[in-house]
Design a protein around this motif. Structure first.
Motif, mmCIF file in Angstrom:
data_model
loop_
_atom_site.group_PDB
_atom_site.id
_atom_site.type_symbol
_atom_site.label_atom_id
_atom_site.label_comp_id
_atom_site.label_asym_id
_atom_site.label_seq_id
_atom_site.Cartn_x
_atom_site.Cartn_y
_atom_site.Cartn_z
ATOM 1 N N GLY A 356 6.227 -1.308 4.681
ATOM 2 C CA GLY A 356 7.276 -1.098 4.157
ATOM 3 C C GLY A 356 7.240 -1.358 2.746
ATOM 4 N N SER A 357 6.220 -1.628 2.054
ATOM 5 C CA SER A 357 6.157 -1.917 0.586
ATOM 6 C C SER A 357 6.546 -0.601 -0.143
ATOM 7 N N THR A 358 6.753 -0.857 -1.554
ATOM 8 C CA THR A 358 7.162 0.300 -2.303
ATOM 9 C C THR A 358 6.278 0.025 -3.570
ATOM 10 N N ILE A 359 5.875 1.017 -4.547
ATOM 11 C CA ILE A 359 5.533 0.889 -5.842
ATOM 12 C C ILE A 359 6.282 1.670 -6.629
ATOM 13 N N THR A 360 6.844 0.573 -7.782
ATOM 14 C CA THR A 360 7.837 1.275 -8.802
ATOM 15 C C THR A 360 7.036 1.154 -10.166
ATOM 16 N N ALA A 369 13.165 -8.513 -13.576
ATOM 17 C CA ALA A 369 14.043 -9.146 -14.332
ATOM 18 C C ALA A 369 15.249 -8.147 -14.610
ATOM 19 N N THR A 370 16.540 -8.861 -14.988
ATOM 20 C CA THR A 370 17.638 -7.966 -15.213
ATOM 21 C C THR A 370 17.462 -7.058 -16.551
ATOM 22 N N GLY A 371 18.039 -5.905 -16.264
ATOM 23 C CA GLY A 371 17.870 -5.029 -17.233
ATOM 24 C C GLY A 371 16.687 -4.087 -17.563
ATOM 25 N N ALA A 372 15.844 -4.397 -16.499
ATOM 26 C CA ALA A 372 14.366 -3.600 -16.528
ATOM 27 C C ALA A 372 14.912 -2.141 -15.887
ATOM 28 N N ASN A 373 14.028 -1.248 -16.542
ATOM 29 C CA ASN A 373 14.331 0.131 -15.900
ATOM 30 C C ASN A 373 13.112 0.283 -14.989
ATOM 31 N N ASN A 374 13.542 -0.079 -13.619
ATOM 32 C CA ASN A 374 12.851 -0.092 -12.600
ATOM 33 C C ASN A 374 12.863 1.492 -11.821
ATOM 34 N N VAL A 375 11.876 2.056 -11.563
ATOM 35 C CA VAL A 375 11.914 3.211 -10.839
ATOM 36 C C VAL A 375 11.006 3.492 -9.618
ATOM 37 N N SER A 376 11.379 3.855 -8.830
ATOM 38 C CA SER A 376 10.566 4.291 -7.575
ATOM 39 C C SER A 376 9.910 5.519 -7.323
ATOM 40 N N ALA A 377 8.570 5.368 -6.783
ATOM 41 C CA ALA A 377 8.085 6.815 -6.821
ATOM 42 C C ALA A 377 8.879 7.735 -5.926
ATOM 43 N N ALA A 378 8.714 9.114 -6.286
ATOM 44 C CA ALA A 378 9.481 10.165 -5.410
ATOM 45 C C ALA A 378 8.711 9.976 -4.107
ATOM 46 N N GLY A 379 9.554 10.020 -3.089
ATOM 47 C CA GLY A 379 8.941 10.093 -1.979
ATOM 48 C C GLY A 379 8.178 8.933 -1.566
ATOM 49 N N THR A 380 7.558 8.646 -0.309
ATOM 50 C CA THR A 380 6.609 7.690 -0.070
ATOM 51 C C THR A 380 5.102 7.544 -0.560
ATOM 52 N N ALA A 381 4.593 6.595 -0.432
ATOM 53 C CA ALA A 381 3.217 6.587 -0.967
ATOM 54 C C ALA A 381 2.473 7.210 0.079
ATOM 55 N N VAL A 382 1.505 8.191 -0.357
ATOM 56 C CA VAL A 382 0.554 8.827 0.404
ATOM 57 C C VAL A 382 -0.817 8.043 0.654
ATOM 58 N N ALA A 383 -0.977 7.577 1.956
ATOM 59 C CA ALA A 383 -2.056 6.770 2.086
ATOM 60 C C ALA A 383 -3.380 7.530 2.333
ATOM 61 N N SER A 384 -4.339 6.672 2.017
ATOM 62 C CA SER A 384 -5.839 7.501 2.392
ATOM 63 C C SER A 384 -6.915 6.246 2.540
ATOM 64 N N ASN A 385 -7.959 6.651 2.923
ATOM 65 C CA ASN A 385 -9.125 5.579 3.178
ATOM 66 C C ASN A 385 -8.637 4.621 4.000
ATOM 67 N N TYR A 442 4.799 -0.552 -16.607
ATOM 68 C CA TYR A 442 4.175 -1.647 -15.691
ATOM 69 C C TYR A 442 4.153 -1.347 -14.160
ATOM 70 N N ILE A 443 3.314 -1.412 -13.323
ATOM 71 C CA ILE A 443 3.175 -1.245 -12.142
ATOM 72 C C ILE A 443 3.543 -2.361 -11.288
ATOM 73 N N CYS A 444 4.675 -2.186 -10.233
ATOM 74 C CA CYS A 444 5.128 -3.270 -9.732
ATOM 75 C C CYS A 444 4.605 -2.901 -8.141
ATOM 76 N N TYR A 445 4.447 -4.075 -7.258
ATOM 77 C CA TYR A 445 4.218 -4.141 -6.126
ATOM 78 C C TYR A 445 5.372 -4.732 -5.435
ATOM 79 N N ASN A 446 6.061 -4.132 -4.539
ATOM 80 C CA ASN A 446 7.445 -4.690 -4.225
ATOM 81 C C ASN A 446 7.159 -4.751 -2.568
ATOM 82 N N VAL A 447 7.198 -6.011 -1.901
ATOM 83 C CA VAL A 447 7.201 -6.316 -0.577
ATOM 84 C C VAL A 447 8.455 -6.652 0.055
ATOM 85 N N PRO A 448 8.476 -6.302 1.437
ATOM 86 C CA PRO A 448 9.871 -6.588 1.983
ATOM 87 C C PRO A 448 10.279 -8.044 2.261
ATOM 88 N N GLY A 449 9.235 -8.954 2.389
ATOM 89 C CA GLY A 449 9.736 -10.234 2.615
ATOM 90 C C GLY A 449 9.738 -10.755 3.975
#
Length: 653
Positions: A356-360, A369-385, A442-449
């Motif tokens: 359920g994690s996302t990469i932004t 932080a407040t004010g950051a331009n956070n953008v999610s990747a289009a669609g979901t991550a493509v998993a491999s390996n 910046y690459i952000c790893y977001n976990v559902p918690g």
């Protein structure tokens, strides 16, 4: 004297097949490797000048034939573009000479068109000898009543020409050259200077060529012969002729992935490793972790786009010849503008990502932080390996949002930290050691918690992708290390013998002493150690900090030392803080049900624990490590999750 006789007389002055006195002055051109993506592309070949020293002359009413042979070489298999209508014409050839000490533009005309009583150079034929070789046949035609001696004649190839008026110089009447028709420059094709490759999941291969592949060069060699007739009796060899003409392909742009200010994080064992531990540096939260950054940059190379005319190929803001890198989606450019489509990020982990994690992407290293331009990747991550690698794609609109928050006014080199303050307060330096930058995302790893987070080390690469149809290669970064995620290591020592204080004076430690050896087998990460009793009745017991082990460090703990370190009461419902428990056999039991020792670390990515029973009477030392919680060394060979190591949760404080 008839024309044929004069030509034969002039030819007798030179040995057939010999190299004539000449020099080459050729100008190279540097082209961005990125703008050549397919074999069918072509670019204008380099300009070249061949200067004869006293070789070209013709008596009155006579002529002299000469030719230039232009041969491609160098890296790859470059070829002249020889499709219909693409061979060079006389409008791209120019002759300059010194007649009686005065510089003269000698007219270049079509074969047989020199006017009576005039002199000119005629282009007899442009012959494609083979894929790499062009032979251009010239004739110095003199229809005047006086000799022509081009003391120093310079033939310029693949240049723009202009009209030449009729003129008399040194007693020689030169013809007029009309305004040139559409120029047909000699073009070079079959060019694919590799920048990077692409694998089946859409991300660039982890290949060394994108980091080490150097410049590629297409050479241009010129040979010559001066003699009679339209045939080629003999050409000069390559020996003694300096080759300076070339097309140099250099990489103009670069993509960098790095860890930067991102810090290694750990999971929180008190939450069953479903959240990240608090980051005291302020980078990220309990559900967000900066992994590193992507940086797009111009290299210190002035390299042309395919037009070779207006601007060098660079990431740039708006200027007179293009509209910037993010302002012209669907408008393809050949004038130096980068036809940016988006970015692809490939993240490789040692143990996978939380479900359920996302990469932004963010313009702030704090990610949340407040004010950051956070953008999610289009669609979901493509998993491999096996799910350990994720590939995420960010669109043109995503990059625009990162740069400016949505206003299409800028270039991707302007990505920056838009925050004046950080999580720890106001000021230019809200986080110790952090300096604001304006050129990276910046690459952000977001976990559902609410799910367990695998501990992993991360590496990454990124690609700057180009618009479809732009014939521009993508730019790929080298693979680099990103911030790591440790913590959550938890090991149950299932056959631990707790120390009984009642035996301290009468029997010292008792006949048997438990000795635990903890090993930090990481090469880079220190390990903080926390211990807790798991009582024989299943209740949580006391807990305490057991110190820190440096990378590759190890330490022995006796059961008494453990007893003295586990001083803190657990507040978990049902906990029993009276002691280790399980020291004496319960009613009806032959042996005491021993208490277990749980050892956990919030920083370490892995630990090893060895367990020994020592007999104080006999001196026997017996290792009983085989029955402790599992700790797999070969992760690839084991189907089990190496994080839990038998314990299902961390310390319950």
């Amino acid at each position: 004297m008839k024309k044929l006789h004069v030509a034969a007389a002039v030819a007798s002055l030179f040995a057939a097949g010999s190299a004539m006195a000449a020099t080459i002055s050729q100008s190279g051109v540097t082209v961005a490797r990125e703008v050549i993506a397919v074999n069918s592309q072509s670019i204008i070949g380099p300009a070249a000048s061949f200067t004869y020293a006293g070789n070209l002359s013709a008596n009155a009413a006579s002529s002299q034939d000469f030719n230039l042979v232009l041969k491609l070489g160098g890296d790859g298999a470059p070829a002249w573009l020889q499709t219909a209508g693409n061979l060079p014409n006389l409008e791209t050839m120019q002759v300059k000479a010194f007649v009686a000490g005065s510089p003269v533009n000698v007219p270049v005309l079509a074969a047989g068109t020199t006017a009576a009583g005039k002199a000119a150079v005629e282009v007899l034929e442009v012959e494609a000898v083979d894929a790499q070789t062009l032979r251009v046949k010239f004739r110095l035609e003199n229809k005047t009543a006086v000799p022509v001696n081009l003391t120093t004649a310079q033939v310029n190839f693949n240049v723009t020409t202009a009209a030449i008026a009729a003129a008399t110089v040194g007693g020689v009447d030169f013809d007029a050259q009309p305004a040139p028709a559409a120029a047909k420059f000699a073009k070079v094709t079959n060019l694919v200077p590799t920048v990077g490759t692409v694998d089946s999941d859409g991300a660039s291969e982890i290949a060394t060529d994108v980091c080490s592949d150097g410049d590629k060069r297409v050479s241009l060699n010129i040979r010559n012969y001066t003699g009679s007739g339209v045939g080629v009796i003999g050409e000069s060899g390559e020996a003694g002729v300096t080759n300076n003409g070339y097309i140099l392909f250099s990489q103009a742009l670069n993509v960098i992935v790095g860890k930067g200010v991102a810090v290694n994080r750990s999971t929180n064992p008190a939450t069953e490793n479903k959240a990240l531990s608090t980051d005291t540096a302020g980078f990220g939260t309990t559900t967000t972790m900066p992994l590193g950054y992507i940086k797009f940059r111009n290299l210190n190379v002035d390299a042309w786009d395919t037009d070779i005319a207006t601007d060098f190929y660079k990431l740039r803001a708006n200027n007179v010849n293009n509209n910037g890198d993010l302002n012209t989606l669907t408008v393809l450019n050949t004038d130096g503008a980068v036809d940016t489509l988006g970015a692809v990020v490939k993240l490789m982990s040692s143990n996978g990502f939380a479900a359920g994690s996302t990469i932004t992407l963010s313009n702030s290293p704090f990610c949340s932080a407040t004010g950051a331009n956070n953008v999610s990747a289009a669609g979901t991550a493509v998993a491999s390996n096996g799910g350990k690698d994720w590939t995420v794609t960010f669109t043109h609109a995503d990059l625009v949002s990162i740069v400016t928050g949505g206003a299409v006014t800028n270039t991707i080199t302007a990505i920056g930290d838009a925050l004046a303050t950080g999580p720890l307060g106001a000021g230019a330096d809200p986080v110790a050691g952090y300096t604001a930058t304006t050129d990276r995302a910046y690459i952000c790893y977001n976990v559902p918690g609410n799910v367990e987070i695998p501990q992993s080390t991360f590496t990454g690469l990124a690609r700057l992708t180009k618009e479809v149809g732009a014939n521009e290669q993508t730019n790929q970064s080298c693979v680099r290390e990103l911030a790591g995620l440790g913590g959550g290591v938890k090991i149950d020592v299932r056959n631990f013998l707790g120390w009984d204080p009642a035996k301290a004076t009468t029997e010292a430690y008792g006949e048997w002493i438990n000795v635990v050896r903890v090993i930090n087998n990481s090469e880079t990460q220190e390990a903080d150690l926390i211990g807790q009793y798991i009582r024989a009745d299943g209740k949580y017991g006391k807990w305490g900090e057991m110190g820190t082990l440096p990378a590759r460090g190890a330490r022995y703990f006796t059961a008494k030392e453990v007893h003295n370190l586990l001083l803190n009461n657990s507040s978990t419902n049902g906990a029993d803080n009276t002691g280790p428990g399980g020291l004496t056999a319960a009613s009806g039991q032959e042996l005491a049900a021993n208490t277990r020792l749980r050892i956990s670390s919030t920083k370490a990515a892995t630990l090893r624990v060895q367990n020994y029973f020592y007999n104080t009477r006999t001196g026997a030392l017996t290792e009983v490590s085989g029955s402790q919680g599992a700790d797999f060394v070969n992760l690839g060979a084991s189907p089990r999750d190496h994080i839990d190591q038998d314990a299902q949760t961390g310390i319950k404080k």
